[in-house]
Design a protein around this motif. Structure first.
Motif, short mmCIF file in Angstrom:
data_model
loop_
_atom_site.label_atom_id
_atom_site.label_comp_id
_atom_site.label_asym_id
_atom_site.label_seq_id
_atom_site.Cartn_x
_atom_site.Cartn_y
_atom_site.Cartn_z
N PHE A 47 0.85 -1.18 0.00
CA PHE A 47 0.00 0.00 0.00
C PHE A 47 0.89 1.23 0.00
CE2 PHE A 47 -2.50 3.26 2.35
CZ PHE A 47 -3.46 3.46 1.37
N GLU A 48 0.77 2.01 -1.08
CA GLU A 48 1.65 3.17 -1.26
C GLU A 48 1.05 4.47 -0.76
OE1 GLU A 48 2.49 3.11 -5.43
OE2 GLU A 48 3.60 1.22 -5.30
N GLY A 49 -0.21 4.45 -0.41
CA GLY A 49 -0.84 5.66 0.10
C GLY A 49 -1.26 6.65 -0.98
N ARG A 50 -1.26 6.20 -2.24
CA ARG A 50 -1.65 7.10 -3.33
C ARG A 50 -3.17 7.25 -3.42
NH1 ARG A 50 0.27 5.12 -8.60
NH2 ARG A 50 0.09 3.09 -7.66
N CYS A 51 -3.91 6.42 -2.70
CA CYS A 51 -5.36 6.50 -2.67
C CYS A 51 -5.80 6.24 -1.24
CB CYS A 51 -5.98 5.48 -3.62
SG CYS A 51 -5.61 3.76 -3.22
#
Length: 165
Positions: A47-51
């Motif tokens: 989970f990259e935190g882009r959403c």
């Protein structure tokens, strides 16, 4: 592990409702909800935190649903009318006509190309906003809006062509 419990409690019901709208089956939705959280737990490092976290979970759940559909080799089905919108005490012929229209819409939605089908599904049934959808795909918010608009147009065109036959 306590953090994951809180995470689960916060997102379990919204995710379940999204998967229920997608699958139209409470048992399948429950299984997919559990599978989604299992996959999220295994791959939390991705989970990259882009959403938003909810958008990420919806994407995992949607992918799990389509994987399940392929596994069972059954036609993909997406709920077309949210629950509670059926006419109450109406004419049975009207109810039947609405159901037939709903089946036609489901069929056409299932046969849209992936970006249109997915964006429409995430927007209507996942209640994600355009910003969250754009982050899921790594595109602009305008791309999400245009894709959603085009999906609606494709569905309307398909229904109109079917009516014209």
């Amino acid at each position: 592990m306590a953090g994951f419990s809180k995470f689960y409690e916060e997102y379990e019901q919204p995710l379940y409702r999204f998967l229920l709208a997608l699958s139209r089956d409470g048992h399948i939705a429950e299984e997919l909800t559990q599978e989604t959280f299992y996959q999220a737990f295994l791959h939390i490092d991705r989970f990259e935190g882009r959403c938003s976290v909810f958008a990420w979970l919806c994407q995992i759940g949607k992918n799990a649903y389509f994987k399940e559909c392929r596994r069972k080799k059954r036609e993909v089905s997406v709920q077309d009318v949210p629950e509670g919108t059926a006419p109450s005490g109406g004419d049975p012929a009207d109810t039947l006509a609405e159901r037939e229209q709903a089946e036609r819409l489901r069929w056409h939605l299932a046969h849209l190309p992936p970006p249109y089908r997915d964006v429409f599904t995430l927007r209507v049934y996942g209640t994600l906003n355009f910003h969250e959808i754009s982050q899921l795909y790594g595109k602009t918010e305008n791309w999400a809006r245009v894709t959603y608009y085009r999906a609606k147009e494709k569905l309307l065109d398909a229904l109109e062509q079917e009516d014209g036959l």
